[in-house]
Design a protein around this motif. Structure first.
Motif, PDB file in Angstrom:
ATOM      1  N   THR A  78       0.801  -1.400  -0.131  1.00  0.00           N
ATOM      2  CA  THR A  78       0.212  -0.086  -0.210  1.00  0.00           C
ATOM      3  C   THR A  78       0.782   1.939   0.255  1.00  0.00           C
ATOM      4  OG1 THR A  78      -0.551   0.297   2.813  1.00  0.00           O
ATOM      5  CG2 THR A  78      -2.325  -1.236   1.223  1.00  0.00           C
ATOM      6  N   GLN A  79      -0.005   2.510  -0.273  1.00  0.00           N
ATOM      7  CA  GLN A  79       0.849   3.753   0.300  1.00  0.00           C
ATOM      8  C   GLN A  79       0.807   4.573   1.160  1.00  0.00           C
ATOM      9  OE1 GLN A  79       1.137   6.140  -3.705  1.00  0.00           O
ATOM     10  NE2 GLN A  79       0.699   7.643  -2.361  1.00  0.00           N
ATOM     11  N   ASP A  81       1.494   7.982   4.827  1.00  0.00           N
ATOM     12  CA  ASP A  81       2.415   9.209   4.687  1.00  0.00           C
ATOM     13  C   ASP A  81       3.741   8.138   6.468  1.00  0.00           C
ATOM     14  OD1 ASP A  81       3.700  11.512   5.879  1.00  0.00           O
ATOM     15  OD2 ASP A  81       2.283  12.003   5.155  1.00  0.00           O
ATOM     16  N   GLN A 117       5.362   9.975   1.460  1.00  0.00           N
ATOM     17  CA  GLN A 117       5.186   9.298   1.174  1.00  0.00           C
ATOM     18  C   GLN A 117       5.539   8.383   0.577  1.00  0.00           C
ATOM     19  OE1 GLN A 117       1.403   8.840   0.484  1.00  0.00           O
ATOM     20  NE2 GLN A 117       1.842  10.188   1.984  1.00  0.00           N
ATOM     21  N   VAL A 118       5.728   6.205   1.147  1.00  0.00           N
ATOM     22  CA  VAL A 118       6.090   4.835   1.085  1.00  0.00           C
ATOM     23  C   VAL A 118       5.091   4.106   0.573  1.00  0.00           C
ATOM     24  CG1 VAL A 118       6.873   3.862   2.018  1.00  0.00           C
ATOM     25  CG2 VAL A 118       8.048   5.933   3.010  1.00  0.00           C
ATOM     26  N   ARG A 119       6.035   3.219  -0.155  1.00  0.00           N
ATOM     27  CA  ARG A 119       5.103   2.403  -1.036  1.00  0.00           C
ATOM     28  C   ARG A 119       5.995   1.371  -0.744  1.00  0.00           C
ATOM     29  NH1 ARG A 119       6.120   3.047  -5.907  1.00  0.00           N
ATOM     30  NH2 ARG A 119       4.119   4.308  -6.129  1.00  0.00           N
ATOM     31  N   SER A 122       3.404  -2.025   4.816  1.00  0.00           N
ATOM     32  CA  SER A 122       3.370  -1.297   6.237  1.00  0.00           C
ATOM     33  C   SER A 122       3.271  -2.091   6.912  1.00  0.00           C
ATOM     34  CB  SER A 122       1.750  -0.195   6.562  1.00  0.00           C
ATOM     35  OG  SER A 122       0.698  -1.455   6.155  1.00  0.00           O
ATOM     36  N   HIS A 207      12.298  -4.927   0.857  1.00  0.00           N
ATOM     37  CA  HIS A 207      11.911  -3.112  -0.111  1.00  0.00           C
ATOM     38  C   HIS A 207      12.820  -2.848  -0.517  1.00  0.00           C
ATOM     39  CE1 HIS A 207       8.489  -4.031   2.942  1.00  0.00           C
ATOM     40  NE2 HIS A 207       7.767  -2.908   2.675  1.00  0.00           N
ATOM     41  N   ILE A 234       7.414   8.568  -5.230  1.00  0.00           N
ATOM     42  CA  ILE A 234       7.103   7.972  -4.175  1.00  0.00           C
ATOM     43  C   ILE A 234       8.426   6.816  -3.958  1.00  0.00           C
ATOM     44  CG2 ILE A 234       5.262   6.038  -2.971  1.00  0.00           C
ATOM     45  CD1 ILE A 234       3.775   9.004  -3.546  1.00  0.00           C
ATOM     46  N   TYR A 235       8.411   7.188  -2.237  1.00  0.00           N
ATOM     47  CA  TYR A 235      10.075   6.080  -1.733  1.00  0.00           C
ATOM     48  C   TYR A 235       8.905   4.206  -1.511  1.00  0.00           C
ATOM     49  CZ  TYR A 235      12.021  10.133  -0.749  1.00  0.00           C
ATOM     50  OH  TYR A 235      12.393  11.867  -1.351  1.00  0.00           O
ATOM     51  N   ASP A 238       8.968  -0.993  -5.956  1.00  0.00           N
ATOM     52  CA  ASP A 238       8.316  -0.331  -6.934  1.00  0.00           C
ATOM     53  C   ASP A 238       6.960  -0.827  -8.311  1.00  0.00           C
ATOM     54  OD1 ASP A 238       9.794   1.503  -8.038  1.00  0.00           O
ATOM     55  OD2 ASP A 238      11.864  -0.454  -8.834  1.00  0.00           O
TER      56      ASP A 238
END
Length: 254
Positions: A78-79, A81, A117-119, A122, A207, A234-235, A238
């Motif tokens: 997911t994406q 914060d 924002q990180v993908r 989580s 990751h 987006i960190y 991919d």
């Protein structure tokens, strides 16, 4: 032992390790609330009740994620914060640090070059961070622990630093090996299982993140997790996680 069997045993040991840490943290907070250590009125203990609620949810999410992964074989990417994410981690661990008379600091920048924002998965990233903070608390008798979110050039950096027992230079190459514990850590009054740093390493590798450790025996340790800049801003990953077999084969520094 067959590699697949060994992998499953390590996965199960890692799960037990994290669930046990979650229960220990929740139990500590509950006992402190009962003893009145955080105050007596609802308003005084509300932040600690929220921390307890978040800690409990983390345990439920971890077990549910494991169940879904076993049944479906898909990791949930997911994406989110990471700034908000770290704030929750800070809130969860602040009462635990307070119990051990440690100062937990949460440090951020006023702004971030490409946002925060990180993908990724989580729940796994949470496991990585919680293990590093837990270790910092476990191996620090007095002083401070710092949780930071920074920019380093275009990259996003998380730092977890403590003023604890540290790790001797000649032992640094061993710290990510499962079940290994340094001679300094064995002096801690808080027992360890030698799984936390292994879990952090595996999550970082899956990751595509780098994780670096700087440590001086008797003075403290700093872990730095680097999220490389991506062109889309987006960190993180991919699109897909590296397969588990590849993680085990390539990630273990043995």
């Amino acid at each position: 032992m067959h590699k697949e069997v060994f992998s499953k045993q390590l996965d199960f040991a890692a799960l037990l390790h994290d669930v046990s840490n979650i229960f220990e943290g929740a139990s500590l907070i509950v006992n402190q609330i009962i003893d009145g250590a955080y105050g007596c009125s609802l308003e005084e203990i509300r932040p600690f009740l929220i921390a307890l609620q978040q800690t409990n949810k983390r345990g439920v999410d971890l077990i549910e994620s494991r169940r879904v992964n076993e049944e479906v074989g898909v990791v949930n990417v997911t994406q989110f914060d990471v700034l908000v994410f770290l704030q929750k981690n800070y809130s969860q661990f602040k009462p635990i640090a307070q119990y051990y008379s440690l100062n937990l600091h949460y440090q951020t920048q006023a702004s971030y070059k490409h946002g925060t924002q990180v993908r990724g998965d989580s729940i796994s990233i949470d496991r990585m961070l919680c293990n590093l903070v837990t270790n910092a608390i476990k191996y620090t008798k007095k002083g401070d622990i710092f949780l930071r979110l920074l920019n380093q050039g275009d990259d996003l950096i998380i730092e977890i630093e403590d003023t604890g027992c540290g790790i001797a230079t000649e032992q640094l190459s061993n710290i990510f090996i499962p079940f290994w514990r340094s001679p300094q850590s064995r002096l801690s009054e808080k027992p360890g299982r030698g799984m936390g740093l292994y879990i952090a390493w595996i999550v970082a590798y899956a990751h595509g993140l780098s994780i670096r450790v700087d440590s001086v025996a008797t003075q403290g340790t700093k872990f730095t997790i680097q999220f490389p800049y991506k062109d889309d801003g987006i960190y993180g990953v991919d699109g897909r996680m590296l397969p588990k077999s590849q993680r085990l084969q390539d990630a273990l520094p043995v």
